[in-house]
Design an enzyme around this catalytic site. Structure first.
Site, PDB file in Angstrom:
ATOM      1  N   GLU A   1      -9.105  47.912  -6.255  1.00 46.04           N
ATOM      2  CA  GLU A   1      -9.327  48.807  -4.915  1.00 46.04           C
ATOM      3  C   GLU A   1      -8.798  50.280  -5.063  1.00 46.04           C
ATOM      4  O   GLU A   1      -7.739  50.750  -4.689  1.00 46.04           O
ATOM      5  CB  GLU A   1      -8.450  48.134  -3.749  1.00 46.04           C
ATOM      6  CG  GLU A   1      -8.646  46.859  -3.404  1.00 46.04           C
ATOM      7  CD  GLU A   1      -7.920  46.110  -2.298  1.00 46.04           C
ATOM      8  OE1 GLU A   1      -7.022  46.688  -1.738  1.00 46.04           O
ATOM      9  OE2 GLU A   1      -8.172  45.122  -2.021  1.00 46.04           O
TER      10      GLU A   1
ATOM     11  N   GLU B   1     -13.648  37.006  -4.273  1.00 43.42           N
ATOM     12  CA  GLU B   1     -12.597  36.644  -3.387  1.00 43.42           C
ATOM     13  C   GLU B   1     -13.198  36.039  -2.136  1.00 43.42           C
ATOM     14  O   GLU B   1     -13.045  36.369  -0.923  1.00 43.42           O
ATOM     15  CB  GLU B   1     -11.658  37.851  -2.956  1.00 43.42           C
ATOM     16  CG  GLU B   1     -10.931  38.526  -4.010  1.00 43.42           C
ATOM     17  CD  GLU B   1      -9.943  39.351  -3.846  1.00 43.42           C
ATOM     18  OE1 GLU B   1      -9.489  39.596  -2.689  1.00 43.42           O
ATOM     19  OE2 GLU B   1      -9.595  40.327  -4.645  1.00 43.42           O
TER      20      GLU B   1
HETATM   21  C1  GLA Z   1      -7.094  41.908  -1.625  1.00 42.43           C
HETATM   22  C2  GLA Z   1      -6.593  41.683  -3.082  1.00 42.43           C
HETATM   23  C3  GLA Z   1      -6.057  40.227  -3.365  1.00 42.43           C
HETATM   24  C4  GLA Z   1      -4.961  39.731  -2.265  1.00 42.43           C
HETATM   25  C5  GLA Z   1      -5.965  39.818  -1.032  1.00 42.43           C
HETATM   26  C6  GLA Z   1      -5.090  39.279   0.132  1.00 42.43           C
HETATM   27  O1  GLA Z   1      -8.375  41.459  -1.453  1.00 42.43           O
HETATM   28  O2  GLA Z   1      -7.560  41.862  -4.238  1.00 42.43           O
HETATM   29  O3  GLA Z   1      -5.204  40.292  -4.420  1.00 42.43           O
HETATM   30  O4  GLA Z   1      -4.178  40.518  -1.893  1.00 42.43           O
HETATM   31  O5  GLA Z   1      -6.200  40.999  -0.687  1.00 42.43           O
HETATM   32  O6  GLA Z   1      -4.610  37.992  -0.184  1.00 42.43           O
END
Ligand code: GLA
Length: 374
Positions: A158, A279
């Protein structure tokens, strides 16, 4: 007459547009292994939290050919200057290796997980030189320790700029900057991303190094998609060792369109990068929950209708993902069971049912939808 025809057409469009397909995936007597079902497509699996390993291990062993561990977050593994905690990392890596799973270690540099000490030096803001040295030491200690054992590292998470952000005193700022004004970026400059990849690569030249980002798809995310593309293209043209992009995949029941997701995959693959969905989860709430949760009513129960909607959503999504098997080298859910999802506590506390297994690790219709193909 024309006016009536027009009205009739609009009504027909509204009615047809709101018709949902009826899809109820077949439930078989035996629960198949996700990993086996996807063996000809891409490794598939989940993020597993260290404190849930015991309870989740049977499900993980049966279904995962790739796992993500976020035990590598900076403030967890290296909370003080000379203190590293290895126990959880060792335990998780040992588990995955014992069961022949690919390992994603997440996330080496991520502005939301900075330990306090990292930006301070004798009670002053640390200098650029010292911060670079600390970053190098951090990355090389961790990547070096697991050299040859981790398949994929999220090196930076990010870092892409957002159109709207709050500056440190809370004032909203509109920005076109490519990079997010994180602490790392403010002290080192945009170059921190490049340096992070170079340091990690020196420590393990065989490991695949990934950049990970959210909101890379969909109309709302298109600005971020093209900024991220530009960042990666520039870095690759300078020979920075980046091997892949992680598209986070925190999606919603009705957006983004699968076509948008596929076009994001195609765009990043056109840079010669491996692409992974890192994710994945599918929330029942609109994006507004993240900005003004009070305006988004809480859902108390997981109804049959919601379960069918989610099955259809996962089914169409995975039909699309399988069509990109030549570009995808992994699809990872952000957790195995609904009751352990981060979406039940962030950004506020409420029920959500974003994953494939329920609180008892039983497959939901969403699971059957994902394995419903010949
Ligand atoms: C983002 C991050 C993860 C985690 C999520 C929340 O997507 O990449 O590391 O912190 O938020 O669980």
């Amino acid at each position: 007459m024309k006016r009536y025809l027009f009205l009739l057409t609009v009504c027909a469009m509204v009615v047809l547009g709101s018709c949902k397909p009826v899809y109820n995936p077949p439930v078989l007597p035996e629960v198949p292994s996700l990993a086996e079902k996807y063996a000809d497509y891409f490794p598939i699996g989940s993020m597993i939290k260290a404190d849930l390993l015991e309870i989740a291990s049977d499900t993980a062993i049966k279904h995962c050919s790739i796992v993500t561990f976020n035990t590598f977050l900076f403030n967890r593994v290296h909370p003080q200057e000379n203190i590293y905690y290895w126990d959880d990392c060792d335990k998780m890596i040992g588990f995955a290796r014992a069961h022949n799973m690919k390992i994603r270690a997440h996330s080496l540099i991520y502005d939301k997980t900075n330990p306090e000490w990292i930006f301070k030096d004798n009670n002053q803001t640390v200098s650029r030189e010292v911060l670079i040295e600390r970053m190098k030491q951090h990355l090389q200690t961790i990547v070096g320790r697991y050299k040859g054992q981790v398949d994929y590292w999220t090196v930076v998470n990010e870092a892409t700029g957002e159109i709207l952000y709050d500056d440190p005193d809370g004032t909203p700022v509109i920005s076109c900057a490519l990079y997010k004004p994180s602490k790392w970026q403010q002290i080192i400059g945009d170059e921190y991303v490049e340096l992070a990849f170079r340091f990690a690569h020196e420590a393990d030249p065989q490991a695949k190094l990934f950049y990970n980002e959210n909101a890379l798809e969909g109309v709302a995310g298109s600005d971020k998609r093209f900024k991220t593309y530009t960042i990666l293209k520039n870095l690759l043209s300078k020979g920075v060792p980046i091997h892949g992009i992680g598209i986070q995949g925190h999606w919603r029941i009705n957006m983004p369109d699968v076509d948008e997701i596929l076009s994001a995959i195609d765009l990043f693959a056109s840079l010669g990068l491996e692409v992974q969905i890192t994710e994945l989860d599918i929330s029942f709430y609109p994006l507004l929950r993240w900005y003004i949760p009070a305006l988004v009513p809480k859902i108390e129960n997981f109804t049959e209708e919601m379960s069918l909607d989610q099955a259809w959503r996962y089914h169409t999504l995975f039909n699309g993902l399988r069509s990109r098997k030549d570009k995808l080298t992994g699809v990872v859910f952000w957790g195995l069971s609904d009751d352990t999802s981060w979406l039940r506590t962030q950004p506020d506390t409420r029920m959500d049912w974003p994953l494939l297994f329920d609180g008892q690790y039983q497959p939901k219709k969403a699971f059957w939808a994902v394995v419903d193909f010949p």
